[in-house]
Write a protein that holds these residues in place. Structure first.
Motif, PDB file in Angstrom:
ATOM      1  N   VAL A 105      -3.540   9.109   3.693  1.00  0.00           N
ATOM      2  CA  VAL A 105      -2.890   8.548   2.509  1.00  0.00           C
ATOM      3  C   VAL A 105      -3.147   9.488   1.348  1.00  0.00           C
ATOM      4  N   PRO A 106      -2.156   9.883   0.532  1.00  0.00           N
ATOM      5  CA  PRO A 106      -0.759   9.496   0.702  1.00  0.00           C
ATOM      6  C   PRO A 106      -0.062  10.364   1.747  1.00  0.00           C
ATOM      7  N   PHE A 107       1.106   9.913   2.173  1.00  0.00           N
ATOM      8  CA  PHE A 107       1.940  10.651   3.124  1.00  0.00           C
ATOM      9  C   PHE A 107       2.421  11.941   2.448  1.00  0.00           C
ATOM     10  N   SER A 108       2.082  13.081   3.070  1.00  0.00           N
ATOM     11  CA  SER A 108       2.379  14.360   2.397  1.00  0.00           C
ATOM     12  C   SER A 108       3.881  14.607   2.277  1.00  0.00           C
ATOM     13  N   SER A 160      -3.532   1.668  11.186  1.00  0.00           N
ATOM     14  CA  SER A 160      -3.212   2.710  10.191  1.00  0.00           C
ATOM     15  C   SER A 160      -3.638   2.307   8.782  1.00  0.00           C
ATOM     16  N   GLY A 161      -4.172   1.087   8.629  1.00  0.00           N
ATOM     17  CA  GLY A 161      -4.639   0.635   7.308  1.00  0.00           C
ATOM     18  C   GLY A 161      -6.152   0.576   7.188  1.00  0.00           C
ATOM     19  N   HIS A 162      -6.866   1.090   8.194  1.00  0.00           N
ATOM     20  CA  HIS A 162      -8.337   0.997   8.129  1.00  0.00           C
ATOM     21  C   HIS A 162      -8.935   1.813   6.977  1.00  0.00           C
ATOM     22  N   TYR A 176       0.875  -1.178   0.000  1.00  0.00           N
ATOM     23  CA  TYR A 176       0.000   0.000   0.000  1.00  0.00           C
ATOM     24  C   TYR A 176       0.912   1.228   0.000  1.00  0.00           C
ATOM     25  N   PRO A 177       0.337   2.423  -0.261  1.00  0.00           N
ATOM     26  CA  PRO A 177       1.177   3.626  -0.175  1.00  0.00           C
ATOM     27  C   PRO A 177       1.560   3.925   1.272  1.00  0.00           C
ATOM     28  N   LEU A 178       2.659   4.651   1.448  1.00  0.00           N
ATOM     29  CA  LEU A 178       3.055   5.086   2.791  1.00  0.00           C
ATOM     30  C   LEU A 178       1.919   5.892   3.416  1.00  0.00           C
ATOM     31  N   ILE A 179       1.684   5.651   4.697  1.00  0.00           N
ATOM     32  CA  ILE A 179       0.580   6.278   5.423  1.00  0.00           C
ATOM     33  C   ILE A 179       1.175   7.231   6.451  1.00  0.00           C
TER      34      ILE A 179
END
Ligand code: AMP
Length: 367
Positions: free
Chosen positions: A221-224, A274-276, A204-207
């Motif tokens: 998401v995505p991590f700024s 953090s993936g919810h 998944y993308p970095l959170i």
């Protein structure tokens, strides 16, 4: 349908989850969509019983857990805080070695180092004298963390000065610990991946995560702060971890973002808070990909859209309040209100900035 007919028509092996909290609840929802039989082991009234059959099992009792495991084809976990001895001999995904490392902060730190991944400066602490030496070596402020059974900021004590040493040692109960130097991170980010039975991996993308009092409050998401180099670097690290553990299922690693890269804080051998956001924000959620991975199904597409998740800590807002915001998805775990408890979460498309700002302020005014 009789048991015999059910068994004949069943396509996928059945799954038993050790634990019946909100992670098991969301795994059960995903399993239902895939047509997978999933049963939870827990205590009467645990929230996953809303979505799956629940068997009453004392998860500290090896014999009771083995009896539960004998009723299903394979077993997975929703928490790493299960005694490693209880897990031995089970058809367990992810494997017991991975869980054993993730449940002990000292083993975990050394494991990250063996994978070439940086960690905060740390020292093992088994006594008050060790703590005094470690504080002198690492310098203060620092954080004392119990090696085992820590979550959501529990099992931790912060030391500002040498005056705090004895209190901190008493606060954690004098159990085996590590002392960790404070990291002045730019941000906190996690990376979640699923690894399948054939060794295939999807990321998944970095959170981007914001914690307060050790509890996750917000994931974006995505991590700024992601640069072109950061996602590939974090993926390279996670791949090393997954392959070194011969891991099957979903794994999350929490990172501190520091100048020039990331260092690992901890890993969760399971689906992760953090993936919810991925339930609404990704083509395939972390829950579905975990079920897919452990059953040997093809892994699903992790393509994602910008999404924000806010945790509801302590109590759920009323439906009257949340229903006024059509952009949000409300997830109520059906738990009783209690201070510091994760009772639900709200998910928003990142474009719903006004709604996010409103709920951010309402749920976590000081984050
Ligand atoms: P943990 O239980 O290790 O995930 O810690 C909970 C939260 O406390 C982390 O997400 C950070 O916000 C903070 N924290 C933990 N360890 C450190 C550290 N060594 N330096 C700075 N902040 C930390």
């Amino acid at each position: 349908m009789s048991e015999a007919t059910r068994t004949q028509t069943r396509v996928w092996p059945s799954v038993g989850v050790l634990g019946a909290g909100q992670l098991a609840l969301m795994l059960a929802d995903a399993a239902k969509v895939l047509g997978v039989d999933l049963v939870c082991a827990g205590q009467p009234g645990d929230c996953a019983s809303q979505a799956a059959p629940l068997l009453t099992v004392d998860l500290s009792d090896a014999r009771a857990v083995a009896e539960f495991a004998a009723q299903v084809d394979l077993v997975t976990i929703e928490s790493e805080n299960i005694d490693a001895a209880v897990l031995q001999g089970l058809n367990l995904f992810p494997n017991a070695r991975a869980v054993g490392i993730a449940q002990d902060r000292l083993l975990e730190k050394r494991f990250f180092q063996s994978c070439g991944i940086g960690v905060a400066p740390f020292a093992p602490v088994d006594s008050l004298e060790d703590l005094q030496e470690a504080a002198a070596e690492l310098g203060l402020p620092a954080i004392l963390k119990t090696r085992r059974m820590g979550y959501d900021g529990k099992g931790q004590a912060r030391l500002q000065s040498a005056d705090d040493i004895a209190t901190a040692w008493a606060e954690v109960g004098g159990v085996p610990c590590i002392l960790e130097g404070m990291v002045h991170f730019e941000a906190e980010a996690s990376l979640i991946a699923a690894r399948g039975r054939e060794g295939e991996i999807v990321f998944y993308p970095l959170i981007e995560n914001v914690h307060r009092e050790g509890i996750l409050r917000r994931s974006t998401v995505p991590f700024s702060g992601a640069t072109d180099a950061l996602q590939p670097l974090a993926e390279q690290y996670l791949r090393k971890v997954l392959e070194a553990l011969d891991y099957i299922g979903v794994l999350a690693v929490e990172f501190f973002v520091v100048p020039g890269g990331v260092i690992a804080n901890e890993m969760a051998p399971r689906v992760h808070n953090s993936g919810h956001w991925s339930i609404e924000g990704a083509k395939t959620s972390q829950f579905e990909n975990h079920v897919r991975a452990i059953l040997g199904m093809a892994l699903g597409d992790t393509a994602s859209v910008p999404t924000v998740m806010l945790n509801c800590i302590g109590e759920m807002p009323s439906t009257a309040e949340t229903d006024a915001f059509p952009q949000l998805s409300r997830h109520d775990y059906g738990k009783d209100a209690r201070e510091g408890r994760k009772v639900g979460h709200l998910t928003f498309p990142a474009g719903a900035t006004e709604a996010i700002a409103f709920w951010q302020h309402k749920l976590n005014p000081d984050v």
